[in-house]
Scaffold this active site. Structure first.
Site, PDB file in Angstrom:
ATOM      1  N   CYS A  86     -71.480  90.178 -46.106  1.00 11.07           N
ATOM      2  CA  CYS A  86     -70.194  91.671 -46.012  1.00 11.07           C
ATOM      3  C   CYS A  86     -69.788  92.236 -46.770  1.00 11.07           C
ATOM      4  O   CYS A  86     -69.448  91.749 -47.607  1.00 11.07           O
ATOM      5  CB  CYS A  86     -69.205  91.418 -45.259  1.00 11.07           C
ATOM      6  SG  CYS A  86     -69.478  90.767 -43.360  1.00 11.07           S
ATOM      7  N   ARG A 109     -75.379  91.422 -49.724  1.00 15.27           N
ATOM      8  CA  ARG A 109     -73.959  90.393 -49.745  1.00 15.27           C
ATOM      9  C   ARG A 109     -74.434  90.716 -48.409  1.00 15.27           C
ATOM     10  O   ARG A 109     -73.224  89.307 -47.422  1.00 15.27           O
ATOM     11  CB  ARG A 109     -72.547  91.344 -50.128  1.00 15.27           C
ATOM     12  CG  ARG A 109     -72.395  91.632 -51.158  1.00 15.27           C
ATOM     13  CD  ARG A 109     -71.351  92.526 -51.222  1.00 15.27           C
ATOM     14  NE  ARG A 109     -69.968  91.728 -50.793  1.00 15.27           N
ATOM     15  CZ  ARG A 109     -69.805  91.007 -51.681  1.00 15.27           C
ATOM     16  NH1 ARG A 109     -69.743  90.934 -53.039  1.00 15.27           N
ATOM     17  NH2 ARG A 109     -68.137  90.093 -51.189  1.00 15.27           N
ATOM     18  N   TRP A 156     -72.572  89.991 -42.442  1.00 17.00           N
ATOM     19  CA  TRP A 156     -73.475  88.761 -42.427  1.00 17.00           C
ATOM     20  C   TRP A 156     -72.099  87.887 -41.487  1.00 17.00           C
ATOM     21  O   TRP A 156     -70.915  87.805 -41.683  1.00 17.00           O
ATOM     22  CB  TRP A 156     -73.486  88.369 -43.476  1.00 17.00           C
ATOM     23  CG  TRP A 156     -73.468  86.437 -44.264  1.00 17.00           C
ATOM     24  CD1 TRP A 156     -75.032  86.293 -43.974  1.00 17.00           C
ATOM     25  CD2 TRP A 156     -73.517  85.871 -43.707  1.00 17.00           C
ATOM     26  NE1 TRP A 156     -75.101  84.795 -44.260  1.00 17.00           N
ATOM     27  CE2 TRP A 156     -74.244  84.422 -43.463  1.00 17.00           C
ATOM     28  CE3 TRP A 156     -71.780  85.029 -43.085  1.00 17.00           C
ATOM     29  CZ2 TRP A 156     -73.800  83.179 -43.568  1.00 17.00           C
ATOM     30  CZ3 TRP A 156     -71.843  84.126 -43.117  1.00 17.00           C
ATOM     31  CH2 TRP A 156     -72.589  82.734 -43.384  1.00 17.00           C
ATOM     32  N   ASN A 172     -64.486  92.383 -44.442  1.00 21.08           N
ATOM     33  CA  ASN A 172     -65.154  91.228 -44.947  1.00 21.08           C
ATOM     34  C   ASN A 172     -64.351  90.117 -45.393  1.00 21.08           C
ATOM     35  O   ASN A 172     -62.757  89.930 -45.710  1.00 21.08           O
ATOM     36  CB  ASN A 172     -66.183  91.497 -46.543  1.00 21.08           C
ATOM     37  CG  ASN A 172     -66.368  90.401 -47.180  1.00 21.08           C
ATOM     38  OD1 ASN A 172     -66.639  89.570 -46.334  1.00 21.08           O
ATOM     39  ND2 ASN A 172     -65.910  90.768 -48.302  1.00 21.08           N
ATOM     40  N   GLY A 173     -64.254  88.764 -44.016  1.00 19.15           N
ATOM     41  CA  GLY A 173     -63.195  87.844 -44.591  1.00 19.15           C
ATOM     42  C   GLY A 173     -63.703  86.492 -42.960  1.00 19.15           C
ATOM     43  O   GLY A 173     -64.729  87.470 -42.519  1.00 19.15           O
ATOM     44  N   GLU A 212     -83.417  71.871 -58.379  1.00 20.17           N
ATOM     45  CA  GLU A 212     -83.146  73.818 -57.983  1.00 20.17           C
ATOM     46  C   GLU A 212     -84.266  74.324 -57.571  1.00 20.17           C
ATOM     47  O   GLU A 212     -84.281  75.652 -56.897  1.00 20.17           O
ATOM     48  CB  GLU A 212     -82.728  74.347 -59.018  1.00 20.17           C
ATOM     49  CG  GLU A 212     -82.547  75.839 -59.368  1.00 20.17           C
ATOM     50  CD  GLU A 212     -81.375  76.322 -58.844  1.00 20.17           C
ATOM     51  OE1 GLU A 212     -80.836  75.355 -58.157  1.00 20.17           O
ATOM     52  OE2 GLU A 212     -81.691  77.652 -58.711  1.00 20.17           O
ATOM     53  N   LYS A 256     -84.923  76.929 -54.545  1.00 16.08           N
ATOM     54  CA  LYS A 256     -85.272  78.112 -54.504  1.00 16.08           C
ATOM     55  C   LYS A 256     -86.465  77.689 -53.335  1.00 16.08           C
ATOM     56  O   LYS A 256     -86.600  79.038 -52.756  1.00 16.08           O
ATOM     57  CB  LYS A 256     -85.999  78.425 -56.509  1.00 16.08           C
ATOM     58  CG  LYS A 256     -85.734  78.098 -56.819  1.00 16.08           C
ATOM     59  CD  LYS A 256     -84.476  79.945 -57.193  1.00 16.08           C
ATOM     60  CE  LYS A 256     -82.861  79.705 -56.321  1.00 16.08           C
ATOM     61  NZ  LYS A 256     -82.033  79.255 -57.150  1.00 16.08           N
ATOM     62  N   GLU A 304     -84.977  78.427 -49.933  1.00 12.97           N
ATOM     63  CA  GLU A 304     -84.307  79.352 -49.653  1.00 12.97           C
ATOM     64  C   GLU A 304     -85.431  81.158 -49.739  1.00 12.97           C
ATOM     65  O   GLU A 304     -84.531  81.832 -48.802  1.00 12.97           O
ATOM     66  CB  GLU A 304     -83.102  79.852 -50.165  1.00 12.97           C
ATOM     67  CG  GLU A 304     -83.095  79.986 -51.405  1.00 12.97           C
ATOM     68  CD  GLU A 304     -82.249  80.498 -52.835  1.00 12.97           C
ATOM     69  OE1 GLU A 304     -81.217  80.685 -52.085  1.00 12.97           O
ATOM     70  OE2 GLU A 304     -82.122  80.311 -53.952  1.00 12.97           O
ATOM     71  N   HIS A 346     -88.295  54.869 -52.698  1.00 10.64           N
ATOM     72  CA  HIS A 346     -86.803  54.062 -51.729  1.00 10.64           C
ATOM     73  C   HIS A 346     -86.891  54.345 -51.051  1.00 10.64           C
ATOM     74  O   HIS A 346     -85.624  54.594 -49.865  1.00 10.64           O
ATOM     75  CB  HIS A 346     -85.803  54.225 -53.063  1.00 10.64           C
ATOM     76  CG  HIS A 346     -84.972  53.658 -53.834  1.00 10.64           C
ATOM     77  ND1 HIS A 346     -85.256  52.479 -54.309  1.00 10.64           N
ATOM     78  CD2 HIS A 346     -85.762  53.880 -54.977  1.00 10.64           C
ATOM     79  CE1 HIS A 346     -85.553  51.719 -55.431  1.00 10.64           C
ATOM     80  NE2 HIS A 346     -85.866  52.618 -56.370  1.00 10.64           N
ATOM     81  N   LYS A 391     -75.396  86.936 -50.414  1.00  8.28           N
ATOM     82  CA  LYS A 391     -75.508  86.551 -51.683  1.00  8.28           C
ATOM     83  C   LYS A 391     -74.601  85.828 -52.416  1.00  8.28           C
ATOM     84  O   LYS A 391     -74.131  84.793 -53.269  1.00  8.28           O
ATOM     85  CB  LYS A 391     -75.546  88.177 -53.025  1.00  8.28           C
ATOM     86  CG  LYS A 391     -75.453  88.316 -54.045  1.00  8.28           C
ATOM     87  CD  LYS A 391     -76.563  86.439 -54.824  1.00  8.28           C
ATOM     88  CE  LYS A 391     -76.690  86.421 -56.156  1.00  8.28           C
ATOM     89  NZ  LYS A 391     -77.232  85.277 -56.795  1.00  8.28           N
TER      90      LYS A 391
HETATM   91  O1  M6R Z   1     -71.550  83.479 -56.919  1.00  7.86           O
HETATM   92  P1  M6R Z   1     -72.096  81.438 -56.896  1.00  7.86           P
HETATM   93  O2  M6R Z   1     -72.297  81.019 -57.988  1.00  7.86           O
HETATM   94  O3  M6R Z   1     -70.541  80.390 -57.030  1.00  7.86           O
HETATM   95  O4  M6R Z   1     -73.153  81.357 -55.833  1.00  7.86           O
HETATM   96  C1  M6R Z   1     -73.393  79.408 -55.279  1.00  7.86           C
HETATM   97  C2  M6R Z   1     -74.185  79.632 -53.914  1.00  7.86           C
HETATM   98  O5  M6R Z   1     -73.618  79.710 -53.075  1.00  7.86           O
HETATM   99  C3  M6R Z   1     -75.826  80.306 -54.780  1.00  7.86           C
HETATM  100  O6  M6R Z   1     -76.284  79.552 -56.397  1.00  7.86           O
HETATM  101  C4  M6R Z   1     -76.961  79.243 -53.991  1.00  7.86           C
HETATM  102  O7  M6R Z   1     -76.767  78.856 -53.648  1.00  7.86           O
HETATM  103  C5  M6R Z   1     -77.734  80.558 -54.331  1.00  7.86           C
HETATM  104  N1  M6R Z   1     -78.529  81.127 -52.883  1.00  7.86           N
HETATM  105  C6  M6R Z   1     -78.951  79.521 -54.419  1.00  7.86           C
HETATM  106  O8  M6R Z   1     -80.214  80.759 -55.251  1.00  7.86           O
END
Ligand code: M6R
Length: 611
Positions: free
Chosen positions: A2, A27, A74, A103-104, A484, A488, A491, A507, A606
């Site tokens: 949010c 956000r 969100w 937001n929260g 990672e 990527k 997501e 395994h 985000k």
């Molecule tokens: O703001 P932060 O680095 O604490 O966020 C952590 C994760 O939410 C963030 O890295 C998330 O996994 C990303 N969308 C990955 O691309």
């Protein structure tokens, strides 16, 4: 999680609010809404993106006032539809015309709702937020600030809120606990927002609200208090933010822009922090704690998602360079599993936003248990940056794309610097550090070279993009890079991908490999190269198609891999900052080829400010 923006001043609120929402849309983007006072409060809400709300509200009258609030959502409680979108109002029949954005999460909304229903309030939405609006309405007695303070004394959970009221049309009340909120101070106007991106176009003077702070804003004055009405004096500071940093420029997506910014991000991150001649790392933010760090007996990194992967590289580096036993934990697990923190434990929170609820909670827990806490954070002045004892900023600039890219290499760079800073004071010679720093300084140019692979990677990706299952494998420092790469891809393109240590494949996961399955290997020249090549052979003999990130000059790998992306040769500990780049580009091109919304992937936001 949010985005909220609010305005009080002498200019029309609507364009300022809509522009702010567009800046904050990263956000959360499942629904949006705004309220403007123009004789009475007019509200417009809609499921979907801010652009849908904009079309709706621009065709409506009644939104011409100079005070208003707006929200991009969100969803946590209640599906994303028009009714659940914010702003929410107090009881229509017996209310005071209170409109609120939030937001929260209000954790005790269940009991509060029951209490309010018994008092005759009727609820419209499925959200936790609406409870807060009714509670403020219930307590309202001609003073909006007092009613907000009173309501906030009753709630548990996290909030950043902005409230306006028909009966006090010249007052905007905002408050915060656990979710970010910043007040921009202009001439006869205030712009309140979840972050500075919605403020900098109007003013560079701002203050951040601390937890449990309420601010009452009129057009020409403000006052801040605790929820118990104790006056506070906030520190107004100059925002260091250049609007160009958040414009797309020549790029189609923020993710693409941020991938291509990485050489400069690294240069900024390194600037003034390396003394190659003396073989020293200079980190002002932690200098005061240098002795504690040198004597540290154990280091625990905490983070989530990409930040966790960067922390995993940090673990290898810390043990390699500083020779301190190091672990990495999901912040969400650390917090709830009663961790044992002996004397000499340092907990390092890694976070781009500095607002991730799980990471923040882990730091709070670590502090309570007496550990020294450090932040490796990008957003200046964010909660984690402020709540840790000391820290080092990434300095990679604002990251808008939901998929984290430049923050990853910034996080790895900062942990490299940290490990070297400590290592130099323990075992590393000045000569060794000098050489390492020289290699670090050359890294931005190597990343620049890797970026030239973009078209080649796009072409290769197009051959596999229809495949629904992918594996990403790596060893040693490149194992977190494999994780990672998989994160990527999944997501933003919604392809199922798993990352793991290359040796782990046999395994169990090897059973997944069938004819033509894409398997991405990070297979650069390093101490485990031969072993990775054996793992590649295992995949090939089962029909898998190998895509390899390899070291320039390694012609042999072409014999075992269908696709090869070559990167320059760099020392093993520094490889993750380079090998991740082709994987970021692969994920980006896969998402574009599949027609996905790269910067706003479904279900994501985000910064994750709920647990
Ligand atoms: O703001 P932060 O680095 O604490 O966020 C952590 C994760 O939410 C963030 O890295 C998330 O996994 C990303 N969308 C990955 O691309």
């Amino acid at each position: 999680m949010c985005g909220i923006v609010a305005y009080i001043g002498r200019r029309p609120a609507r364009p300022i609010l809509l522009e702010g929402l567009k800046r904050l849309e990263y956000r959360g983007y499942d629904s949006a809404g705004l309220a403007v006072f123009n004789g009475s409060i007019a509200i417009a809400k809609s499921a979907g993106r801010v652009s849908v709300l904009e079309q709706k509200v621009n065709g409506l009258g009644g939104f011409d006032g100079t005070i208003g609030i707006a929200h991009t959502r969100w969803a946590t409680h209640g599906e994303p539809n028009d009714t659940n979108a914010h702003p929410h109002t107090d009881d229509v029949s017996k209310g005071h015309g209170i409109a609120l954005i939030h937001n929260g999460i209000i954790e005790n909304y269940g009991v509060l709702k029951q209490y309010l229903e018994e008092k005759g309030h009727t609820f419209n939405s499925d959200t936790d937020t609406e409870v807060l609006t009714h509670l403020i309405g219930e307590l309202y007695d001609g003073d909006l600030e007092a009613a907000v303070q009173g309501a906030l004394r009753e709630v548990t959970g996290a909030y950043a809120i902005a409230v306006i009221c028909n009966e006090q049309p010249d007052v905007l009340v905002v408050a915060r606990k656990g979710s970010p909120l910043m007040v921009g101070v202009g001439k006869d106007e205030y712009i309140v927002a979840s972050d500075s991106s919605a403020i900098v176009a109007h003013t560079t003077q701002a203050f951040t609200l601390d937890d449990y702070t309420v601010a009452k804003l009129t057009r020409d004055s403000f006052r801040t208090t605790t929820v118990d009405n104790v006056p506070l004096t906030p520190q107004i500071r100059e925002l260091e933010f250049d609007l160009d940093q958040i414009e797309l420029g020549r790029f189609s997506h923020y993710m693409e822009k941020e991938i291509h910014e990485q050489p400069d991000s690294l240069r900024r991150c390194l600037k003034g922090r390396t003394d190659t001649r003396e073989g020293q790392v200079v980190l002002g933010g932690i200098a005061e704690y240098a002795r504690d760090l040198v004597k540290a007996r154990r280091i625990i990194f905490v983070g989530q998602g990409t930040a966790l992967h960067a922390s995993m590289v940090g673990e290898y580096l810390m043990e390699d360079l500083a020779k301190i036993p190091t672990e990495v934990e999901f912040a969400s697990e650390f917090r709830y599993r009663n961790p044992i923190l002996e004397d000499g434990t340092v907990v390092i929170a890694v976070s781009q936003s500095g607002e991730t609820a799980d990471t923040l909670a882990a730091i709070t827990e670590a502090k309570q248990r007496g550990a020294l806490t450090l932040g490796v954070v990008n957003v200046v002045g964010s909660t984690i940056a402020r709540d840790t004892d000391a820290g080092v900023y990434l300095r990679v600039g604002p990251e808008i794309g939901v998929a984290s890219t430049k923050a990853f290499i910034g996080q790895v760079m900062v942990t490299t610097l940290l490990a070297t800073f400590i290592g130099r004071r323990r075992f590393l010679s000045a000569d060794y550090v000098s050489q390492l720093l020289t290699s670090l300084e050359a890294l931005p140019d190597h990343v620049e070279k890797a970026l030239q692979l973009s078209e080649e990677i796009k072409d290769a990706t197009s051959r596999y993009v229809e495949r629904e299952n992918w594996l990403f494998l790596g060893r040693g420092h490149n194992y977190p890079v494999a994780l990672e790469g998989a994160l990527k891809l999944k997501e933003i393109s919604y392809i199922h991908a798993e990352g793991m240590p290359a040796a782990e494949m046999k395994h169990g996961p090897i059973a997944l490999i069938d004819d033509g399955m894409p398997v991405v290997f990070v297979a650069t020249k390093n101490s485990q190269y031969e072993k990775v090549i054996s793992n590649i052979e295992e995949v090939r003999s089962r029909g898998g198609h190998v895509i390899a990130v390899a070291t320039e000059g390694d012609n042999a790998i072409r014999k075992v891999a269908e696709e090869v992306f070559y990167v320059p040769d760099v020392p093993e500990p520094l490889q993750p900052m380079l090998t991740v780049v082709p994987l970021q580009m692969l994920a980006y091109h896969a998402a574009v080829l599949r027609g996905k919304d790269v910067d706003k992937p479904r279900n994501l936001a985000k910064s994750v400010t709920v647990e």
